[in-house]
Write a protein that holds these residues in place. Structure first.
Motif, PDB file in Angstrom:
ATOM      1  N   UNK A  27      77.289  -8.305 -26.359  1.00  0.00           N
ATOM      2  CA  UNK A  27      76.365  -7.270 -25.899  1.00  0.00           C
ATOM      3  C   UNK A  27      75.443  -7.923 -24.882  1.00  0.00           C
ATOM      4  N   UNK A  28      75.367  -7.399 -23.651  1.00  0.00           N
ATOM      5  CA  UNK A  28      74.544  -8.064 -22.628  1.00  0.00           C
ATOM      6  C   UNK A  28      73.107  -8.194 -23.116  1.00  0.00           C
ATOM      7  N   UNK A  29      72.479  -9.322 -22.783  1.00  0.00           N
ATOM      8  CA  UNK A  29      71.143  -9.596 -23.291  1.00  0.00           C
ATOM      9  C   UNK A  29      70.146  -8.500 -22.910  1.00  0.00           C
ATOM     10  N   UNK A  30      70.341  -7.890 -21.745  1.00  0.00           N
ATOM     11  CA  UNK A  30      69.361  -6.884 -21.318  1.00  0.00           C
ATOM     12  C   UNK A  30      69.500  -5.579 -22.092  1.00  0.00           C
ATOM     13  N   UNK A  31      70.575  -5.412 -22.861  1.00  0.00           N
ATOM     14  CA  UNK A  31      70.713  -4.212 -23.683  1.00  0.00           C
ATOM     15  C   UNK A  31      70.287  -4.450 -25.126  1.00  0.00           C
ATOM     16  N   UNK A  32      70.231  -5.733 -25.535  1.00  0.00           N
ATOM     17  CA  UNK A  32      69.946  -6.036 -26.936  1.00  0.00           C
ATOM     18  C   UNK A  32      68.618  -5.448 -27.425  1.00  0.00           C
ATOM     19  N   UNK A  61      61.585  -6.623 -25.289  1.00  0.00           N
ATOM     20  CA  UNK A  61      61.796  -6.920 -23.871  1.00  0.00           C
ATOM     21  C   UNK A  61      60.724  -7.877 -23.346  1.00  0.00           C
ATOM     22  N   UNK A  62      59.471  -7.633 -23.778  1.00  0.00           N
ATOM     23  CA  UNK A  62      58.366  -8.400 -23.204  1.00  0.00           C
ATOM     24  C   UNK A  62      58.500  -9.892 -23.458  1.00  0.00           C
ATOM     25  N   UNK A  63      59.025 -10.284 -24.620  1.00  0.00           N
ATOM     26  CA  UNK A  63      58.988 -11.699 -24.934  1.00  0.00           C
ATOM     27  C   UNK A  63      60.304 -12.397 -25.190  1.00  0.00           C
ATOM     28  N   UNK A  64      61.438 -11.697 -25.041  1.00  0.00           N
ATOM     29  CA  UNK A  64      62.671 -12.353 -25.491  1.00  0.00           C
ATOM     30  C   UNK A  64      63.115 -13.515 -24.616  1.00  0.00           C
ATOM     31  N   UNK A  65      62.589 -13.608 -23.426  1.00  0.00           N
ATOM     32  CA  UNK A  65      62.912 -14.784 -22.607  1.00  0.00           C
ATOM     33  C   UNK A  65      61.908 -15.914 -22.804  1.00  0.00           C
ATOM     34  N   UNK A  66      60.844 -15.666 -23.566  1.00  0.00           N
ATOM     35  CA  UNK A  66      59.861 -16.723 -23.781  1.00  0.00           C
ATOM     36  C   UNK A  66      60.047 -17.306 -25.186  1.00  0.00           C
ATOM     37  N   UNK A 114      60.885  -9.769 -12.622  1.00  0.00           N
ATOM     38  CA  UNK A 114      62.241 -10.261 -12.361  1.00  0.00           C
ATOM     39  C   UNK A 114      62.721 -11.257 -13.408  1.00  0.00           C
ATOM     40  N   UNK A 115      61.774 -12.019 -13.979  1.00  0.00           N
ATOM     41  CA  UNK A 115      62.203 -13.025 -14.957  1.00  0.00           C
ATOM     42  C   UNK A 115      62.728 -12.412 -16.246  1.00  0.00           C
ATOM     43  N   UNK A 116      62.474 -11.124 -16.478  1.00  0.00           N
ATOM     44  CA  UNK A 116      63.021 -10.475 -17.679  1.00  0.00           C
ATOM     45  C   UNK A 116      64.452 -10.005 -17.471  1.00  0.00           C
ATOM     46  N   UNK A 117      64.919 -10.085 -16.224  1.00  0.00           N
ATOM     47  CA  UNK A 117      66.333  -9.835 -15.899  1.00  0.00           C
ATOM     48  C   UNK A 117      66.854  -8.496 -16.421  1.00  0.00           C
ATOM     49  N   UNK A 118      66.015  -7.465 -16.381  1.00  0.00           N
ATOM     50  CA  UNK A 118      66.525  -6.135 -16.687  1.00  0.00           C
ATOM     51  C   UNK A 118      67.127  -5.591 -15.402  1.00  0.00           C
ATOM     52  N   UNK A 119      68.427  -5.209 -15.428  1.00  0.00           N
ATOM     53  CA  UNK A 119      69.063  -4.765 -14.180  1.00  0.00           C
ATOM     54  C   UNK A 119      68.284  -3.593 -13.589  1.00  0.00           C
ATOM     55  N   UNK A 120      68.176  -3.580 -12.255  1.00  0.00           N
ATOM     56  CA  UNK A 120      67.363  -2.573 -11.593  1.00  0.00           C
ATOM     57  C   UNK A 120      67.797  -1.153 -11.947  1.00  0.00           C
TER      58      UNK A 120
END
Lengths: 262, 262, 262, 262
Positions: free
Chosen positions: A181-186, A68-73, D177-183
């Motif tokens: 699979x939504x990215x936030x669940x991966x 979670x910490x780095x998957x958007x970077x 917020x930039x990690x886009x984990x749904x609230x």
């Protein structure tokens, strides 16, 4: 504009490569810290505050947080095996693949230091100050992996190759866009994979990640466990969790493409 | 266009049936590999690296991965009982139902081979090279199911029918469109069902899947465990986990339709 | 139009009350079946195929499935305490509240029958055919709850009231629209609550649901365990898990409204 | 308009500060109640109805519920360390930070009272009515933390600082917020972090929250455990879990900003 925003503007790293390397370093550190402390508690409490399922969940959740910490970077590879198979797919440049691997191993090294600080008193209470690689009171296994006595070299290689292949089949499957699979669940599901691998293939070796094994191994070499960390079993072990995950990762990723990608 | 895209274009399978069969084969293999390795670790580590909750979670997460891997291709039945009840509902042709079941069993057979490779050293360390179906050091139970001593034939049938019915009631419920469970969460919840069944009905038999039981059983027959795998209890067991899940699956699916579908 | 659709059209129940009653009956049955089989495996395997965490997860996942199954039809109360607090909030008519409670208890009764069939052989192997409420080989605790020896009447009442209040505070919180938890996740989180309650307040009594306790208790009365199921501790127990959850449920729901609803 | 709506209109609190304080009080209470009852069951059942993984899951799920309950009202800090690091980021006023911390500790105090009621009979059965801080039958550890015998003061400080830093790194990451984990998933993942910390760093101290430790400690002081709760280890312990989490929290939050925020 709050304090954090100001701080960000001031220290913002404009270079994408530096940012990604810092991210891989930090997140691999998070993973290895979360994992080795789990192993430490399991070993040092002699099982009273940790059973095998704790070890599996500990490594799994540590990965969840680190991904979670780095998957958007940087994409949170956290494992040279992952960086390598992405390179074979043409999705990562060769230079990045090598640099990522180096900082991942460095991250594993530094994280081991914090684990060592956190459990310094407990380590001394356990082994009386004599750090050992083998024997009843061995604690090197907290940081990097050492095989069961019955495991042959061939068995070790098979274990690491098949284990990492299973990991990378599942990673490819989770991140495959067509599986929706939504990215936030991966990251959560990738964490479950690691829990699963600990449950089903954690008995022989359980490394399946070069950075997770080599980084802490180098740390134990420096922090008083001595050469035994590498010479274990006449130098017939340490290179297995170092190189075999790389083979397994590439194999697994292409097996996925062969069976389900097409 | 990256390497993977090129690879996909070159090897693309245009025939939907072939694609689905390959998928059912591979995904059932993933399930059986993840599950039998879990059982192997539980048995071979003599409980030190696996307790009953590990076994339940191991099979559950193995299913989660296997369902995610194929649910957009073939629907990931992975179980002849599921294919059969879909046929009774007119949602799968009879030919497909039979072909799916065959490749599912084949997938279970091949996956057992990889489990056997992964734990070859550990198996030998455990039983000294003599593969046994019964007794203290029996290892056949790693691959397929063998009942508790107290279980009668009638009890075994009831166990498999009720267990598979419970599974299929829940599968129907999760996949029922009116329950509005997002498709990307369904594999996870189906995995929880299997965890649950292991917790609540895993004591007597725990097969509830023809492919998961018959495939590995055929493998143990070939790989040195001998005829005992089928002749166990005077041939009064092996057909129970083979055929009773089929009855239970159809029963469960229609019970769901009767109570909640209407 | 497939077979299922035809079946649905033919047997469709147009009366909403009948549909909801059938749903509450079936789903409470699913819950009690999943839960009592969990307890059965825990007791009858003497802990080898079930530890306390299995019992907690078993009841939790059983509830997850039961809530998913019916929440779009009747709302899946599954517990007279829930129906009652909804009535005090004016969200359920008094007649429905009473009818729901009756079919919930009936569902618990019928589900116990299937648990009894599934574990018939195992029960006989465990107690030699003599069903007992108290003593070393007691099996009545599989179906309904019996308190620890040290628990006083006042302690039992406090336990059931506080436990059910905690449950209903959390249920109100999860289903409160202002908390914006998507409806498809609510059953999962409600299941986690029940896992939590088993972990934190499962030691004294663990009923917190009239239907889950009274239904199976009536079944054990009929199925050979005798009057001891009700006369236990000089009739000073059975009414506690029957009536106290009702008080606790209403209390908890209004505590939530008082502290967080406003 | 139903009964609940009328109730809400009548008692609606228009002052945002009062509402937030009530919310922090109640939700910290929920957390501490769920957690201390978990510890109580683990200790008082002598491990038969609770193992270490139960304790981890119990505290984790208790936090999940407590965060869900209040995150739309006050943000559910539930921990002075969290309120403090938000103040250092300029996201919470100093006055609120202090008031939040006070009501959080009060919430912990009141919740301990309900735990004490729930387990009053069990406590007496366990220690014969003599509440003790140290020794075989000590029960003070149910409410607040007491270190292992081997832990030095320096080790305790390192433990609480590193542990809370790890917590707050992860909290920042989940809520970024930039990690886009749904609230609606954030409370769940924050709960997993706490499970993880219990698994990996729960051996030395396990407080990582001033309110969770000081509130129940004050309660045990009043409820018969005596001055030993504070004088333990010559007054060299109680202030460590009180003040060190504050340092660790601020440190962790800014480490996250430094490595990943930029």
């Amino acid at each position: 504009m709050d304090v954090v925003e100001k701080f960000r503007l001031k220290f913002r790293i404009s270079n994408d490569l530096y940012r990604c390397l810092l991210c891989e370093f930090f997140c691999t550190g998070l993973l290895v810290f979360g994992g080795t402390t789990t192993s430490a508690q399991y070993v040092l409490s002699k099982g009273t505050q940790g059973s095998w399922i704790n070890v599996n969940l500990g490594w799994g959740f540590a990965l969840v947080m680190a991904v979670y910490a780095g998957y958007n970077i940087s994409g949170s590879h956290l494992n040279p095996a992952v960086s390598l198979f992405l390179w074979t797919m043409g999705r990562l440049s060769g230079v990045r693949c090598i640099l990522y691997s180096i900082v991942q191993i460095l991250g594993g090294f530094c994280a081991s230091f914090f684990t060592w600080v956190l459990y310094y008193d407990a380590l001394n209470a356990y082994d009386g100050g004599t750090r050992m690689v083998e024997g009843e009171l061995a604690t090197a296994g907290i940081f990097s992996t050492y095989p069961k006595a019955f495991l042959s070299v061939g068995g070790g290689i098979a274990d690491q190759v098949i284990g990492t292949a299973y990991l990378c089949i599942c990673v490819c499957m989770v991140t495959d866009k067509r599986n929706k699979i939504p990215q936030h669940l991966q990251p959560l599901i990738i964490g479950f994979i690691v829990v699963q691998i600990g449950i089903c293939a954690g008995m022989n070796g359980y490394a399946i990640n070069t950075a997770r094994d080599l980084g802490p191994r180098l740390f134990t070499l420096c922090a008083g466990w001595g050469w035994g960390t590498f010479s274990y079993n006449n130098y017939k072990w340490f290179w297995i969790p170092t190189f075999c995950p790389l083979v397994g990762g590439v194999l697994g990723a292409w097996i996925y493409q062969f069976f389900l990608g097409i």
